[in-house]
Design a protein around this motif. Structure first.
Motif, mmCIF file in Angstrom:
data_model
loop_
_atom_site.group_PDB
_atom_site.id
_atom_site.type_symbol
_atom_site.label_atom_id
_atom_site.label_comp_id
_atom_site.label_asym_id
_atom_site.label_seq_id
_atom_site.Cartn_x
_atom_site.Cartn_y
_atom_site.Cartn_z
ATOM 1 N N ASP A 42 35.290 13.960 46.797
ATOM 2 C CA ASP A 42 35.042 12.701 45.832
ATOM 3 C C ASP A 42 35.009 13.470 44.271
ATOM 4 O OD1 ASP A 42 34.403 10.999 47.630
ATOM 5 O OD2 ASP A 42 32.214 11.388 47.587
ATOM 6 N N ARG A 45 38.695 13.794 43.507
ATOM 7 C CA ARG A 45 39.413 12.762 43.151
ATOM 8 C C ARG A 45 39.143 11.951 41.756
ATOM 9 N NH1 ARG A 45 37.395 10.097 47.328
ATOM 10 N NH2 ARG A 45 39.185 10.163 48.493
ATOM 11 N N LEU A 73 45.488 13.992 48.341
ATOM 12 C CA LEU A 73 45.426 13.148 47.126
ATOM 13 C C LEU A 73 46.589 13.547 46.421
ATOM 14 C CD1 LEU A 73 41.640 14.088 46.344
ATOM 15 C CD2 LEU A 73 42.469 12.093 47.317
ATOM 16 N N PRO A 76 47.221 17.041 43.918
ATOM 17 C CA PRO A 76 45.930 17.942 44.421
ATOM 18 C C PRO A 76 45.921 19.151 43.864
ATOM 19 C CG PRO A 76 47.644 18.014 46.248
ATOM 20 C CD PRO A 76 48.254 17.209 44.977
#
Length: 217
Positions: A42, A45, A73, A76
């Motif tokens: 999280d 992100r 992601l 990243p």
């Protein structure tokens, strides 16, 4: 450029120790902490993270699952697995998840700082002990056959490429290879790129394994 680091560990004392240690480096800023893998994902992100120091055994989501999730992601950060566990299965699983480095928590502070700098520069980093374990795991089954295969594989390398490959296998950084072999870092990177292509390798550990199997380490 300041490297922004996220500390991920369920032990508050470990996070405090890492924060204190990394705080002494002018090129590193600890910008966040996470107590489990889900929090780490999280936080990444949300943005603003260059490197994640990731523990393996944590509640909610372990470090291996979190590493895979982080690296899935867009754009990243780099992930260095930092743990007390050096068993082969953890090394293999962390590398399979895409970790850029794997260091033990008893690694010297200066070496952890160096590892962060190296992965940011695109150099995967493994502690020598971890590299030796991984090489041993891969090479223990059928050593004779592996030696023959490895020697045939490296036959395509030039003498200079072989020198660079041996240095890679010993864990030397690009800068260390450049200094030892009297060439520029750009030339070292070019050699390593060709070595990866010729040996069909995707990381430095695979090069190290091949050189070990060929009995050059």
């Amino acid at each position: 450029m300041t490297v922004r680091v996220l500390l991920t560990d369920d032990d508050p004392l470990v996070r405090a120790g890492l924060a204190l240690m990394l705080g002494g480096s002018p090129d590193i800023a600890v910008v966040g902490e996470a107590t489990n893998g889900r929090e780490a994902v999280d936080r990444v992100r949300a943005g603003g993270i260059d490197v994640v120091l990731m523990d393996i055994r944590m509640p909610v989501m372990d470090g291996i699952a979190a590493t895979a999730a982080v690296l899935a992601l867009p754009e990243p950060p780099k992930v260095i697995v930092l743990t007390t566990f050096d068993a082969d299965e953890y090394v293999v699983r962390a590398l399979a998840a895409g970790a850029n480095g794997f260091l033990l928590k008893d690694t010297a502070p200066a070496d952890i700082v160096d590892a962060i700098s190296r992965v940011v520069a695109g150099e995967p980093m493994l502690s020598p002990a971890i590299t030796e374990q991984l090489i041993r795991q891969v090479t223990d089954a059928a050593p004779d056959a592996r030696a023959d295969i490895a020697q045939r594989r490296i036959a395509c390398l030039t003498d200079r490429e072989r020198e660079v490959a041996v240095a890679v296998g010993r864990g030397s950084s690009n800068a260390e290879i450049a200094a030892a072999l009297h060439m520029s870092i750009a030339t070292v990177k070019a050699h390593i790129s060709r070595i990866f292509t010729k040996l069909d390798a995707t990381n430095r550990v695979q090069v190290a394994i091949t050189m070990y199997e060929a009995e050059l380490l």
